[in-house]
Write a protein that holds these residues in place. Structure first.
Motif, mmCIF file in Angstrom:
data_model
loop_
_atom_site.group_PDB
_atom_site.id
_atom_site.type_symbol
_atom_site.label_atom_id
_atom_site.label_comp_id
_atom_site.label_asym_id
_atom_site.label_seq_id
_atom_site.Cartn_x
_atom_site.Cartn_y
_atom_site.Cartn_z
ATOM 1 N N GLN A 17 48.821 21.643 25.601
ATOM 2 C CA GLN A 17 47.394 21.951 25.674
ATOM 3 C C GLN A 17 46.702 21.145 26.770
ATOM 4 N N ALA A 18 47.099 19.880 26.922
ATOM 5 C CA ALA A 18 46.480 19.033 27.946
ATOM 6 C C ALA A 18 46.774 19.554 29.350
ATOM 7 N N LEU A 19 47.981 20.066 29.568
ATOM 8 C CA LEU A 19 48.328 20.621 30.883
ATOM 9 C C LEU A 19 47.453 21.822 31.202
ATOM 10 N N VAL A 20 47.266 22.692 30.208
ATOM 11 C CA VAL A 20 46.416 23.872 30.407
ATOM 12 C C VAL A 20 44.969 23.446 30.653
ATOM 13 N N ASP A 21 44.473 22.514 29.834
ATOM 14 C CA ASP A 21 43.087 22.066 29.973
ATOM 15 C C ASP A 21 42.827 21.398 31.318
ATOM 16 N N ALA A 22 43.879 20.776 31.884
ATOM 17 C CA ALA A 22 43.734 20.106 33.173
ATOM 18 C C ALA A 22 43.789 21.086 34.344
ATOM 19 N N GLY A 23 44.017 22.355 34.053
ATOM 20 C CA GLY A 23 43.993 23.369 35.095
ATOM 21 C C GLY A 23 45.325 23.657 35.750
ATOM 22 N N HIS A 24 46.395 23.122 35.203
ATOM 23 C CA HIS A 24 47.707 23.401 35.769
ATOM 24 C C HIS A 24 48.145 24.831 35.421
ATOM 25 N N ASP A 25 48.996 25.385 36.228
ATOM 26 C CA ASP A 25 49.513 26.736 36.026
ATOM 27 C C ASP A 25 50.828 26.649 35.258
ATOM 28 N N VAL A 26 50.743 26.783 33.945
ATOM 29 C CA VAL A 26 51.939 26.746 33.112
ATOM 30 C C VAL A 26 52.534 28.158 33.112
ATOM 31 N N VAL A 27 53.593 28.333 33.887
ATOM 32 C CA VAL A 27 54.128 29.679 34.114
ATOM 33 C C VAL A 27 55.088 30.128 33.021
ATOM 34 N N ALA A 28 55.601 29.188 32.239
ATOM 35 C CA ALA A 28 56.495 29.528 31.134
ATOM 36 C C ALA A 28 56.593 28.348 30.187
ATOM 37 N N ALA A 29 56.857 28.657 28.924
ATOM 38 C CA ALA A 29 57.109 27.619 27.923
ATOM 39 C C ALA A 29 58.468 27.893 27.293
ATOM 40 N N TYR A 30 59.309 26.882 27.289
ATOM 41 C CA TYR A 30 60.626 26.965 26.653
ATOM 42 C C TYR A 30 60.563 26.215 25.326
ATOM 43 N N SER A 31 61.146 26.824 24.283
ATOM 44 C CA SER A 31 61.162 26.207 22.967
ATOM 45 C C SER A 31 62.454 26.607 22.270
ATOM 46 N N GLN A 32 62.826 25.850 21.244
ATOM 47 C CA GLN A 32 63.999 26.242 20.477
ATOM 48 C C GLN A 32 63.717 27.543 19.735
ATOM 49 N N PRO A 33 64.762 28.321 19.457
ATOM 50 C CA PRO A 33 64.568 29.620 18.808
ATOM 51 C C PRO A 33 63.910 29.484 17.444
ATOM 52 N N PRO A 34 63.254 30.553 16.968
ATOM 53 C CA PRO A 34 62.672 30.529 15.618
ATOM 54 C C PRO A 34 63.726 30.179 14.571
ATOM 55 N N ARG A 35 63.287 29.421 13.563
ATOM 56 C CA ARG A 35 64.177 29.009 12.470
ATOM 57 C C ARG A 35 63.700 29.634 11.167
ATOM 58 N N ARG A 36 64.611 29.745 10.227
ATOM 59 C CA ARG A 36 64.225 30.236 8.909
ATOM 60 C C ARG A 36 63.566 29.092 8.131
ATOM 61 N N ALA A 37 62.411 29.385 7.561
ATOM 62 C CA ALA A 37 61.658 28.338 6.861
ATOM 63 C C ALA A 37 60.861 28.954 5.717
ATOM 64 N N GLY A 38 60.410 28.101 4.795
ATOM 65 C CA GLY A 38 59.608 28.556 3.672
ATOM 66 C C GLY A 38 60.459 29.148 2.568
ATOM 67 N N ARG A 39 59.809 29.490 1.488
ATOM 68 C CA ARG A 39 60.537 30.008 0.321
ATOM 69 C C ARG A 39 61.209 31.343 0.625
ATOM 70 N N GLY A 40 60.589 32.146 1.484
ATOM 71 C CA GLY A 40 61.165 33.430 1.830
ATOM 72 C C GLY A 40 62.194 33.362 2.926
ATOM 73 N N LYS A 41 62.368 32.150 3.508
ATOM 74 C CA LYS A 41 63.327 31.939 4.587
ATOM 75 C C LYS A 41 63.108 32.929 5.742
ATOM 76 N N ALA A 42 61.844 33.203 6.046
ATOM 77 C CA ALA A 42 61.523 34.086 7.160
ATOM 78 C C ALA A 42 61.686 33.332 8.472
ATOM 79 N N LEU A 43 62.050 34.046 9.520
ATOM 80 C CA LEU A 43 62.152 33.427 10.839
ATOM 81 C C LEU A 43 60.764 32.983 11.284
ATOM 82 N N THR A 44 60.651 31.714 11.612
ATOM 83 C CA THR A 44 59.357 31.122 11.951
ATOM 84 C C THR A 44 59.404 30.511 13.334
ATOM 85 N N PRO A 45 58.522 30.915 14.235
ATOM 86 C CA PRO A 45 58.521 30.329 15.581
ATOM 87 C C PRO A 45 58.092 28.877 15.537
#
Length: 301
Positions: A17-45
């Motif tokens: 958020q700080a990078l965006v607020d500072a005006g930088h051009d965030v061209v992509a965000a990499y994150s680990q794949p969604p995991r199963r979570a919660g009682r329903g074990k739904a895929l959660t980003p």
């Protein structure tokens, strides 16, 4: 600057958020794949994926960056720099060298102390007086790269959760400062002395060890608040301890000494002040004891 951001948990979100607020051009965000979570074990980003998508940023969630196609896609973003904050995947050399200015990492310790996956928890467990954040120029070794800027804060009686929030905000500010004038923050090689490692937390470590002194037990409680949560067991019941006071006194290790849930350690005693039973909300010790008796003489494990 043209930035690829790489992060996964809540710790990473303020940095993005700080990078965006500072005006930088965030061209992509990499994150680990969604995991199963919660009682329903739904895929959660991940928290980063959720925030990046809300900001309209392209998200990539590769299982690995060792695949040539994934590496080629990363390079295709033609970033000036990659900003990394608790991403959780190893970056091969080809990825580290793809951005024009390389990869900068927000690391939650005073390097070279506590290189590795769990620096905040390990600093609390060790009784360190202070910790901090380093903006590190990444290289192939485990958190061995030179540091461009560092911030410090006393640990005092902070929990891992509170310290994580503080260091995340600090890291976001420092990263924006470095990127604002990178030439003014040259990389400084880490000293060879004082290297320690912070391995990933094993859930088994969260069982409270009353054979330790009360000071060490209280650190254990703070280090594992909020996750995985320090706990003791009474019969089939597992009770999490989120906060505790250190008191004088002696007794058999793990024994409850009075009707206020004072528990003997090898040196001194602790009295839990915030607890949580399975499937219940957080409560004070007096609230717990009103509906769940733990009389003096009870032996906890």
């Amino acid at each position: 600057m043209r930035i690829v951001f790489m992060g996964t948990p809540e710790f990473s979100v303020p940095v993005l958020q700080a990078l965006v607020d500072a005006g930088h051009d965030v061209v992509a965000a990499y994150s680990q794949p969604p995991r199963r979570a919660g009682r329903g074990k739904a895929l959660t980003p991940s928290p980063v994926q959720t925030r990046a998508e809300a900001l309209g940023i392209v998200v990539r969630t590769p299982v690995s960056l060792r695949d040539p196609d994934a590496q080629a896609e990363f390079a295709s973003f033609e970033a000036d720099v990659a900003v990394v904050a608790a991403y959780g995947l190893i970056l091969p050399r080809v990825v580290l060298e793809a951005p024009r200015l390389g990869c900068l990492n927000v690391h939650g310790s005073l390097l070279p102390r506590w290189r590795g996956a769990a620096p905040i928890q390990r600093a609390i467990l060790a009784g360190d007086a202070e910790t901090g954040v380093g903006i590190m120029q990444m290289e192939a070794g485990l958190d061995t790269g030179p540091v461009r800027l560092e911030g410090r804060t006393p640990i005092d009686g902070k929990t891992a959760g509170a310290l994580t929030d503080e260091l995340s905000a600090m890291g976001a500010r420092l990263m924006v400062e470095v990127l604002g004038d990178i030439a003014a923050h040259p990389p400084v090689v880490q000293p060879e002395q004082g290297v320690t490692y912070a391995p990933k937390i094993d859930k088994a470590e969260a069982r409270i060890d009353f054979s330790q002194g009360a000071v060490e037990v209280e650190r254990q409680i703070r280090a594992f608040n909020p996750v995985p949560g320090a706990f003791f067991e009474l019969g089939a019941e597992r009770i999490r301890v989120l906060a505790a006071d250190i008191l004088p006194g002696t007794g058999s290790q793990g024994a409850v000494l009075d009707d206020q849930l004072t528990i003997a350690c090898s040196d001194g005693t602790i009295r839990p002040s915030l607890l949580q039973r399975a499937g219940r909300g957080v409560m004070t010790s007096s609230e717990l004891l009103r509906g769940f008796a733990i009389p003096a003489g009870t032996q906890l494990s």
